[in-house]
Each structure stands twice: as structure tokens, then as C-alpha cells.
Write an enzyme that holds these catalytic residues in place. Structure first.
Site, PDB file in Angstrom:
ATOM      1  CB  THR B  38      -0.919   0.030   1.244  1.00  0.00           C
ATOM      2  OG1 THR B  38      -0.180  -0.393   2.380  1.00  0.00           O
ATOM      3  CG2 THR B  38      -2.113  -0.883   1.056  1.00  0.00           C
ATOM      4  CG  ASN B  87       5.074 -11.232   2.656  1.00  0.00           C
ATOM      5  OD1 ASN B  87       5.428 -11.906   3.612  1.00  0.00           O
ATOM      6  ND2 ASN B  87       5.212  -9.916   2.629  1.00  0.00           N
ATOM      7  CB  SER B 139       1.502 -17.245  10.924  1.00  0.00           C
ATOM      8  OG  SER B 139       1.914 -17.212  12.283  1.00  0.00           O
ATOM      9  CE1 TYR B 152      -1.288 -12.270  10.708  1.00  0.00           C
ATOM     10  CE2 TYR B 152      -0.535 -14.037  12.146  1.00  0.00           C
ATOM     11  CZ  TYR B 152      -0.293 -13.155  11.116  1.00  0.00           C
ATOM     12  OH  TYR B 152       0.917 -13.169  10.476  1.00  0.00           O
ATOM     13  CB  ALA B 153      -5.005 -18.080  14.644  1.00  0.00           C
ATOM     14  CB  ILE B 185      10.512 -13.577  11.435  1.00  0.00           C
ATOM     15  CG1 ILE B 185      10.062 -14.974  10.971  1.00  0.00           C
ATOM     16  CG2 ILE B 185      11.571 -13.009  10.491  1.00  0.00           C
ATOM     17  CD1 ILE B 185      11.119 -16.063  11.020  1.00  0.00           C
TER      18      ILE B 185
END
Lengths: 77, 245
Positions: B38, B87, B139, B152-153, B185
Site C-alpha cells: 500500500t 505475503n 504463520s 489472524y490465526a 522472525i
């Protein structure tokens, strides 16, 4: 055979790798020419590109034979 | 090995730490890259760093029209579209009891729905070419769960199911669909953790350290390569052993 029928036949032969004489008007993509469901989607995409038309999903479902395809394209083109 | 010369890759979220590193790795492998995100500025900075063979294709993945337009823009810019790396991702963390519908939906929209739409948009050129690589960055929490991240999960787990289904649909056409699942990460986001939080995290990681974005990028480059042609529907975990699944 009309020009449209010739072009349809050529696409089918190339895409499905079948003998030209098997691609008759009444030949069913799945039952006679060994296409799977993904092949039929790809054929419709190829027809759309070749003839510059759009084939909606409900119409695509009804295109089961070579003749169906020629008829739809003739009417749409 | 893992040579990507002649290939064209679209990378979403290329303005972020992991996304930028993925773009660098694919570009270093010889691929032309389309950098999406974006924020235009970091994308242009990255394109300038990479030099030739890097294109900027901004998109807002929460806007369906922008999502639909992206594969076409990338194809036009690069002249091909062989590799898609989904991604981009957002988080709107919060305990389920207090999570708003909006926080739920926006995460599903960007992390799952946009990823699906981009895969769909890339199918035509890949199937015609009888070659394609789709790599979805999921993830660890998609498989283990994480308090505060139901949205998110769920999106990340959903992406795994979608990838495996699509992998089965298109395997016969030379198109593979895989996931890379990072653990912890080191990015700008984890830099904000205090020492105590970091120590807590590290105690659960057998490798004893956080991963580097380069280690995710290397996994992506492998899955994008011709050598990975027989790998499809897989989830490659890159997590220092923190979950062996």
C-alpha cells in the site's frame, strides 16, 4: 463446416490432444474426448480468447459438446 | 540450483521486512519482480535498490477492485506472471471477548480473501504456461493458535486449507501451491518487545534465537524454483523448532 466450427475443433484437438476425426459435433468433451472438469474450464477460457467473447458461468455449464460450443459462439459472436 | 532466470514474480507486502527480503531473494535468483504494497515510497526505494527487473505495483488489498487489478498490472509490467507470493498480512489483535466484527473481518479480508482472489487472478496465465508457483506466507499460529489472534490465526489456517485444495485442482497443469509458515522472525515489530518478553519467547524456541527474514526468503525461493516442481500442498515450517508439525 463453418469457420467457427473449424476454429473450435482446432482448439479442442490442440488442448485435449485427441484425433481430429473424433471431434464431431455431438462429441461430449468429458464422455467422448476424455476431458476432466479443469479441461472444460480451460477450453471455455480458450474459446473466450479465440473469439473475443465472454462466456458466463451458467452458459459454460451447458456447453457439454463440441456442437454446444459452436452454437453458443455463433450466437454470441 | 534454484535459478529463477526468465521467471516473473509478484510479491505482495513487499514494503514489509519479510516481503522485501523475499523480493530480494527472488530477484537475486534471476526473476523479474513486481513489488506490491500500500505504501509506494518503500516500494520505490526497494525497486531502486534492486535496479533492473523490479517494478512497483501498488495495491490496497482491502479493496476488492484493487485486488482484481493487481495480477493484470503485474502481468502488464513484467510481461509474464509465473510466481505469486502472497505475503501481505495485517493484524488486529485482541481477546475474542472484546474483538469487534470489523477487526475480525478486516483481517480475514486482507489475509485470506485477497490472497484467494490473487491466486484466482494468476491462474489463467500460469495454467496457459503449464508452469506456476504460488507461495502463501502463513504463520505458525495458524496451526498452534495464539491468544489474542483468533482472527489472524483463522485467516492463516484458512490459507493453508485453500492452498491444499487449489494445489489438488491445478497440480496436473504444472502449477504448485505451497505455504511457508514462519515462527518468530526478527522484524521491526519484534524489535519493540522488551528483554523480558524476548526471553520468554526464546525459551520456547529450541534454536535459541529468532529467525531472520532471509531465512523465510530462502524457503520461498526454493518453493518458487523449478527444482520444487514435485512439492505441492505442503507447509514448510521455518520456526527454529518451536513447533514440529
Amino acid at each position: 463446416m463453418s469457420d467457427i466450427a473449424d476454429r473450435v475443433k482446432k482448439i479442442v484437438v490442440e488442448h485435449l490432444g485427441v484425433e481430429e476425426d473424433k471431434v464431431t459435433e455431438s462429441a461430449s468433451f468429458i464422455d467422448d474426448l476424455g476431458a476432466d472438469s479443469l479441461d472444460t474450464v480451460e477450453l471455455v477460457m480458450a474459446f473466450e480468447e479465440e473469439f473475443g467473447i465472454e462466456i458466463p458461468d451458467d452458459a459454460a455449464e451447458n456447453i457439454q459438446t463440441v456442437g454446444d460450443a459452436v452454437k453458443f459462439i455463433t450466437e454470441a459472436a | 540450483m534454484f535459478d529463477l532466470k526468465g521467471k516473473s514474480a509478484l510479491v505482495t507486502g513487499a514494503s514489509g521486512g519479510i516481503g522485501a527480503e523475499i523480493a530480494r531473494a527472488l530477484h537475486a535468483g534471476g526473476a523479474v519482480v513486481a513489488l506490491s504494497g500500500t505504501r509506494v515510497e518503500p516500494l520505490e526505494a526497494l525497486a531502486a535498490e534492486l535496479g533492473e527487473g523490479a517494478h512497483v505495483c501498488p495495491a490496497n488489498l482491502s479493496d476488492p477492485e484493487s485486488v482484481e487489478a493487481l495480477p493484470k498490472a503485474a502481468l502488464a509490467a513484467m510481461g509474464g506472471l509465473d510466481i505469486l507470493v502472497n505475503n501481505a498480512g495485517i493484524t488486529r489483535d485482541g481477546l475474542a471477548m472484546r474483538m469487534s466484527d470489523d477487526d475480525w473481518q478486516s483481517v480475514i479480508d486482507v489475509n485470506l480473501t485477497a490472497a484467494f482472489r490473487l491466486m484466482r487472478g494468476c491462474l489463467r496465465p500460469m495454467m496457459k504456461a503449464r508452469w506456476g508457483r504460488m507461495i502463501n506466507i502463513t504463520s505458525i499460529v495458524g496451526q498452534t493458535g495464539n491468544p489474542g489472534q483468533v482472527n489472524y490465526a483463522a485467516a492463516k489456517a484458512g490459507l493453508v486449507g485453500a492452498s491444499k485444495s487449489l494445489a489438488q485442482e491445478v497440480a496436473s497443469r504444472g502449477v504448485t501451491v505451497n505455504c511457508v509458515a514462519p515462527g518468530f522472525i526478527a522484524t521491526a515489530m519484534t524489535d519493540k518487545l522488551n528483554d523480558e518478553q524476548k526471553a520468554g519467547l526464546l525459551s520456547g524456541i529450541p534454536a535459541g534465537r529468532m529467525g531472520a527474514p532471509e531465512e523465510i526468503a530462502a524457503a520461498v525461493r526454493y518453493l518458487a524454483s523449478p527444482e520444487a516442481g514435485y512439492v505441492t500442498g505442503a507447509v514448510l515450517h521455518v520456526n527454529g523448532g518451536m513447533a514440529m508439525i
